[in-house]
Design an enzyme around this catalytic site. Structure first.
Site, PDB file in Angstrom:
ATOM      1  N   HIS A 165      13.174  30.068 -49.276  1.00 52.70           N
ATOM      2  CA  HIS A 165      14.091  31.216 -49.247  1.00 52.70           C
ATOM      3  C   HIS A 165      14.480  31.568 -47.809  1.00 52.70           C
ATOM      4  CE1 HIS A 165      15.766  35.006 -50.926  1.00 52.70           C
ATOM      5  NE2 HIS A 165      15.449  35.479 -49.733  1.00 52.70           N
ATOM      6  N   GLU A 166      13.493  31.729 -46.959  1.00 50.18           N
ATOM      7  CA  GLU A 166      13.771  32.114 -45.572  1.00 50.18           C
ATOM      8  C   GLU A 166      14.453  30.992 -44.797  1.00 50.18           C
ATOM      9  OE1 GLU A 166      13.577  35.105 -44.712  1.00 50.18           O
ATOM     10  OE2 GLU A 166      12.417  35.817 -46.423  1.00 50.18           O
ATOM     11  N   HIS A 201      18.195  31.441 -45.150  1.00 47.73           N
ATOM     12  CA  HIS A 201      18.733  32.420 -44.196  1.00 47.73           C
ATOM     13  C   HIS A 201      18.805  31.833 -42.791  1.00 47.73           C
ATOM     14  CE1 HIS A 201      18.664  35.544 -47.153  1.00 47.73           C
ATOM     15  NE2 HIS A 201      17.349  35.600 -47.244  1.00 47.73           N
TER      16      HIS A 201
END
Length: 253
Positions: free
Chosen positions: A18-19, A22
């Site tokens: 997920h990170e 980003h």
């Protein structure tokens, strides 16, 4: 102990993916990345590579990417150029950065579902793997709607599983085989992606809504409003997590 270790590994993988979304899209658009962290402080290990500090923290239940321009309080004035600030990017670039973690969770889920299906059915399993993914999406959306109804309408979290409950489920799945753990990891990845789509403060969906509001009204929301909404959102999520975890523990006693 085995259940806890499997849970921490699975959560770490989901959070990292997920990170990473980003992080990668922020870098593509030239946004400065202060830090990329797995877990929450205190920090156990850190290393600076280029302009970014990579951290492994002690509490392995989440993670974060700290971008330049996320807040008005820039602790290192002069270090970052103005074009490296998230605030100075156009609205659609902000939305792509904010939604990248969600997209990565969906991609991970597709890969894992297809991998399981191919393992059992050969190359023809790609189609059934994707069908499995879309089916889980539908079931998860229905589940999230029911969950939100329980929490915000009926104030009932008794049937919701938190970290302790998920760890127990993963532990039981591991006894049935590694493929079951992979399947549940894919399901949890879908859940994490959809959960972050909810337009709630402190979640990616909530931040995306703020960007859209600022685009419509053609001005930035007052910092105090944005900060209060974010802090209130974090507080609500933390309280919900504590309550759900308490119910998880009570079920085991």
């Amino acid at each position: 102990m085995q259940s806890a270790l499997i849970f921490l590994v699975v959560i770490s993988v989901l959070v990292f993916v997920h990170e990473l979304g980003h992080f990668l899209v922020a870098r593509i658009f030239g946004v400065g990345v202060r830090s990329f962290a797995l877990g929450f402080p205190p920090t156990l290990y850190s290393r600076k590579v280029g302009e970014t500090v990579y951290k492994i923290n002690a509490i392995p239940l989440g993670g974060y990417v700290s971008l330049v321009g996320e807040t008005d309080d820039e602790s290192e004035p002069g270090k970052w150029r103005s074009d490296q600030s998230l605030e100075n990017k156009v609205w659609w670039q902000k939305i792509m950065i904010l939604s990248a973690g969600i997209v990565m969770n969906f991609i991970l889920a597709i890969v894992l579902f297809c991998a399981i299906s191919v393992y059992y059915n050969g190359l023809s399993g790609f189609v059934s793997g994707y069908a499995m993914y879309t089916n889980i999406i539908g079931q998860t959306v229905a589940g999230l709607v029911a969950f939100l109804g329980q929490v915000f309408v009926h104030a009932d979290v008794s049937s919701v599983s938190g970290p302790v409950g998920i760890a127990q489920i993963l532990g039981q799945a591991s006894q049935s085989g590694f493929d079951q753990v992979v399947f549940l990891t894919a399901v949890l990845s879908v859940n994490l992606g959809l959960l972050n789509l909810i337009p709630f403060p402190a979640l990616d969906g909530g931040q995306i809504v703020v960007v859209l509001i600022e685009k419509i009204i053609r001005r930035k929301l007052p910092p105090v409003v944005a900060n209060v909404l974010t802090l209130a959102g974090f507080a609500a999520l933390l309280l919900l997590s504590v309550i759900v975890s308490w119910h998880d523990i009570a079920k085991l006693l």
